[in-house]
Design an enzyme around this catalytic site. Structure first.
Site, PDB file in Angstrom:
ATOM      1  N   LYS A  22     -30.861 -23.789  27.888  1.00 50.79           N
ATOM      2  CA  LYS A  22     -30.814 -25.166  27.393  1.00 50.79           C
ATOM      3  C   LYS A  22     -29.596 -25.335  26.500  1.00 50.79           C
ATOM      4  O   LYS A  22     -29.326 -24.471  25.650  1.00 50.79           O
ATOM      5  CB  LYS A  22     -32.104 -25.457  26.618  1.00 50.79           C
ATOM      6  CG  LYS A  22     -32.226 -26.888  26.093  1.00 50.79           C
ATOM      7  CD  LYS A  22     -33.562 -27.077  25.373  1.00 50.79           C
ATOM      8  CE  LYS A  22     -33.720 -28.493  24.859  1.00 50.79           C
ATOM      9  NZ  LYS A  22     -35.020 -28.695  24.178  1.00 50.79           N
ATOM     10  N   SER A  43     -37.337 -32.638  25.625  1.00 54.05           N
ATOM     11  CA  SER A  43     -35.892 -32.601  25.720  1.00 54.05           C
ATOM     12  C   SER A  43     -35.360 -31.471  26.614  1.00 54.05           C
ATOM     13  O   SER A  43     -34.176 -31.476  26.953  1.00 54.05           O
ATOM     14  CB  SER A  43     -35.314 -32.444  24.317  1.00 54.05           C
ATOM     15  OG  SER A  43     -35.707 -31.216  23.737  1.00 54.05           O
ATOM     16  N   SER A  95     -41.197 -30.706  23.530  1.00 55.46           N
ATOM     17  CA  SER A  95     -40.007 -30.631  24.389  1.00 55.46           C
ATOM     18  C   SER A  95     -40.023 -29.510  25.412  1.00 55.46           C
ATOM     19  O   SER A  95     -39.201 -29.512  26.324  1.00 55.46           O
ATOM     20  CB  SER A  95     -38.746 -30.449  23.531  1.00 55.46           C
ATOM     21  OG  SER A  95     -38.360 -31.667  22.963  1.00 55.46           O
TER      22      SER A  95
END
Lengths: 437, 437
Positions: B75, B145, B169
Site C-alpha cells: 500500500k 483506504s 481501511s
C-alpha cells in the site's frame, strides 16, 4: 555576553527586533561547539558551512515564528533530510533519510536552525554508548540515551534540542546536565520518523535552558490545553511530594534535591502534601520493562532479519525475545497501566495541582559505561503523563541534581506554567551554589 | 493454470521444489497486471523491468524462507527504498524514501518479491480517493483506504499485499473484494515507515487468497502465540454471533452473509451463541472517531506548517482540530477503550472461542466517491484485537459479502487457526455461487 549564551527566548526577542541576526547567533554557536566538541563530544554530525548557509537563508526569509533562527539540535534517533541519521548503530552508518521526521519538520517550518545530530545510545536502547561526556565532570555520564542533546544544552552549545524517552532517556539527562526538559503527554507530538523501540512508550521531548524556552517549543507543537483558566502561582499551589516506590534507590543528593525543592516551595506558600502511591504503582516499573522489551521484538525484527554482522547482541536478544515476554504478561501490563493512568489523573483537581518527584537517582554516575538508572522515570513514561525536569543545584561532586514536576495526561501547557512559577523558587543552579542538606 | 493464479502457499511449495522459478511467477504476474491495470487501476507504481530483475536475483539466491519469490504488493502509505511512496498525496509526489518501512523490510528479507505500490485514499484518511475499481463490478468501490491492495488480491494480480487500518481501511476492502485479510493485534507488527495518522489505532495488515497465505506471512512476522495447545475444529467451536451495536446499518446481503456463515458453522457442529455487547461498547465508535481525529492533529501538523498549496482541506481540518476534540474527550475515549479491551478479552475461554461479526455493511457501494462505511470496524480497531476477514459468497449485485472473525488481543496465531478450520465451511466464494437468504 556572547550570543550563544542567550536563552532561546532572549535570542528570539533580539532576532525579532533585528538586534541579532541568525548568522551572528549561528557563528557564535559554532565557535562554542568547535571549542567544546573535542571535550564534550555531544555531536554525531554537524557541518559548520551548512549551518552558516542555512542561517543566512533564514536572515533573508520573513520571520516564520518566534522560533526563527534559534539553534536546535536533533538526537540522532530522529530523521533529518539534510543530515545523516545513524541511530548510533553501525548498521545505519551513512544512512541518509529523504524526509525530516515530523518533529523536525515542525520546528524547521517554524524557522529553527537545525545545527546538528546529537549523540545517543544505540537505537536509544543499549549496545553502543554515546561518546558524550558530562560538561560538569568529564569522568561522568551525561545520562542517556539522549546524551548529546542533554550535554549540548547543559554546556550552552545549543539553545534547544530534541530527545526521546522510552524508559528515562529524556528526563534523566536533563537532571544530570542541570537543564530543563519536557517529556510531553504520550502522543501529542508525532513520532513519525524517529526510530521506533516501543510504540506505546516512545515519546519525543525537548530541552532548553529555562521553562520559557520549553514553552516556546510547546507553542510550535500547539500542545493541547486542558480547561483551566487559573494562572498558577507558588502561593497556594498544592504539591504532592512523591518519593516514589523506589526512594531507596535515590542517592543522598538526589534525596536532598527533592526535599530542598519542597522546602523552598513551602517557604513561598506552596502546600506540600505527601503523596504515597498505592501498591499497584509498585508494579509499574516491571510493567514498563515488559512492554518495552515485548514491543521491542517487533521493532528490531527488520534489523535481526537483515543479518547484518554488526548488529549488537543487545538487539538480537530483544528481537528474539530472550526475556520471554509472553502475550499474557503484555496484556496484564497494558491493563495495569490503563488502570493506573485513570487513577493517577483522578488525583488532580481539588487536592493536587502537581506532583514533585525525583528525575534520577541523584548525581550522574561515574564512567560512560552506564548512562544511569531509569528507575525514577519508567512509571511516568508508562503513565503517558507530562513531566518537566528542573535543576535544583549541585551535589557534593559538583554535578547537578534536580526534580521533576508531573501532571495528569494532556496538562502539558498547564504543567509548564506551574514549572515556570516554581523555577525561580527552586532553581538556584545558575549560581552553581551548593545547597545544604 | 497460470502461475499468477496460484495461491501464495501453492507457489511457495513449487518454488521450494524448483518446479517454478521466481522469474516465471513474476512474468506471469506482470502479464496479469498489465492486462488488468487499465481497468482495475490497483497500482500507483510498478516497474516491470525492476520486478523481473529482482525475481532473477531471487532465483540466484538461496531460498530465504517459505516466502521466497512470492508476489507482494505494498500500500502506498508504506515506505519502500526502491520505489516512490506518495501516500496518494500531491504534496509527496516524487517522494523517494531511502529506507524500507519495517514491515516491508521483514518480508523482503524473507524473500518476498515486492511488485509495486498499490493505490490508497490520501494518507489513508480522506481527500483524494484511490482510482481503483472493484474487480467484481467496475462501477463499485473496492473499499478503502487499502483500495489497490484489496482489489489486486481480489483480481488475482498479486498473491499477498499490505494494507493498513485506522478505522476500517483493511478489513472492509477484504470483504468488498472477496478475499482474506488479517488486521493483527495492534502493535505486533511495527508501523515504522508507514505514514502516521493515529498512533494508537494505525495497524499494518495483509491480504491473501486463503487463510494459509495469511498464516505464511504471520510466520514471517513471528506473531506471538498465546498458551493454547488445543487444535481448533469447527465441531464444538464456541462462536459468539455478534451483530454489533450497528446491525441496523448492515444491508440485506451483509446481514444474510453473517447469518449464513453462522448457519453453515452450526451445521458442522459449531455452538453458536448470541453475543450482545453491553452499552459501553455503543460508545466505542464515537471514541474511535475522537481518538483518530484527536491524534490526527499531531500527525498532520508538519504538512499543515509546510504551507503546501495542494494540501487537501480534509487535512487542514484535521490538523487545525476543526472537530474541536478536547483533551478531556480524548482521555475519556482512551479510558473507555482500555476498560472495554479488558472486558472483551475476559469473554473468551470457557464460554467463547471466537466472535463472528460483519466486516462491512454488505456489498460494496456504487461509485468511487466513497470507499464505504467503517461502522463495523471501528470497535475492533479501537479494541486492538486481531480480526480475520473471510468471504462467504456473492450478493444480488454479484459483489462479494463476507464475515470477520475476532479474537482477544494477541490471539492472532490461534485466530488464524480457527479461521483456517472455518474457511472451508463458510467460504463458497471460489465457486461464485450466490447463497439463499
Amino acid at each position: 555576553m556572547e550570543p550563544y549564551e542567550l536563552t532561546a527566548s532572549q535570542a528570539s526577542l533580539l532576532i525579532a527586533e533585528k538586534k541579532l541576526s541568525c548568522e551572528e547567533l549561528a557563528r557564535s554557536t559554532l565557535s562554542r561547539i568547535l571549542a567544546r566538541e573535542p571535550i564534550i563530544k555531544a555531536f554525531r554530525f554537524f557541518d559548520p558551512d551548512q549551518v552558516v548557509r542555512n542561517a543566512r537563508e533564514l536572515d533573508q526569509t520573513p520571520r516564520k515564528s518566534e522560533m526563527h533562527g534559534l539553534t536546535f539540535g536533533v538526537k540522532d534517533m530522529i530523521d533529518t533530510y539534510d543530515m545523516p541519521t545513524t541511530y548510533n548503530s553501525p548498521i545505519y552508518f551513512g544512512h541518509a533519510p529523504s524526509k525530516d521526521a515530523a518533529c523536525v519538520a515542525v520546528v524547521r517550518h517554524s524557522g529553527a536552525l537545525i545545527v546538528g545530530k546529537t549523540d545517543t545510545v544505540e537505537f536509544a536502547s543499549g549496545g553502543r554508548m554515546a561518546a558524550t561526556r558530562n560538561p560538569y565532570n568529564l569522568e561522568h555520564t551525561p545520562g542517556g540515551s539522549s546524551s548529546g542533546s542533554g550535554a549540548a544544552i547543559g554546556d550552552k552549545q545549543l539553545q534547544l534540542a530534541f530527545g526521546t524517552q522510552t524508559g528515562g532517556s529524556h528526563i534523566r539527562p536533563a537532571a544530570f546536565n542541570g537543564i530543563y526538559g519536557i517529556k510531553p503527554t504520550h502522543g501529542v507530538v508525532s513520532r513519525e520518523g524517529a526510530k521506533q523501540y516501543s510504540h506505546s512508550l516512545d515519546t519525543i521531548g525537548w530541552y532548553g535552558r529555562c521553562v520559557e524556552d520549553l514553552q516556546l517549543v510547546g507553542r510550535a507543537f500547539r500542545l493541547p490545553e486542558v480547561q483551566n483558566s487559573e494562572r498558577p502561582s507558588v502561593k497556594g499551589l498544592k504539591v504532592g511530594l512523591c518519593r516514589s516506590p523506589n526512594w531507596d534507590k535515590a542517592d543522598e543528593w538526589g534525596k536532598a534535591a527533592l526535599l530542598e525543592a519542597a522546602r523552598r516551595l513551602e517557604a513561598q506558600g506552596a502546600i506540600i502534601v505527601d503523596l504515597e502511591l498505592d501498591n499497584r504503582y509498585r508494579e509499574l516499573n516491571h510493567a514498563q520493562e515488559i512492554i518495552m522489551k515485548g514491543e521491542g521484538t517487533a521493532a528490531f525484527l527488520p534489523e535481526l532479519l537483515s543479518g547484518h554482522p554488526d548488529l549488537h547482541q543487545h538487539f538480537i536478544d530483544i528481537a528474539t525475545n530472550k526475556l520471554q515476554v509472553t502475550p499474557e504478561a503484555l496484556v496484564a501490563a497494558y491493563d495495569l497501566a490503563a488502570e493506573c493512568r485513570r487513577h493517577f489523573d483522578s488525583l488532580f483537581g481539588a487536592t493536587l495541582d502537581v506532583v514533585l518527584t525525583p528525575p534520577s537517582t541523584g548525581q550522574a554516575p561515574k564512567g560512560l559505561q552506564s548512562s544511569g538508572d531509569h528507575v525514577f522515570n519508567s512509571i511516568w513514561t508508562l503513565l503517558h503523563v507530562p513531566c518537566v525536569a528542573l535543576p535544583v543545584g549541585l551535589g557534593d561532586l559538583g554535578l547537578p541534581v534536580g526534580i521533576q514536576l508531573v501532571g495528569p495526561r494532556f496538562s502539558d501547557v498547564r504543567l509548564m506554567s506551574i514549572a515556570s512559577a516554581c523555577a525561580s523558587v527552586i532553581d538556584c543552579h545558575p549560581s552553581l551554589s551548593s545547597f545544604s542538606k
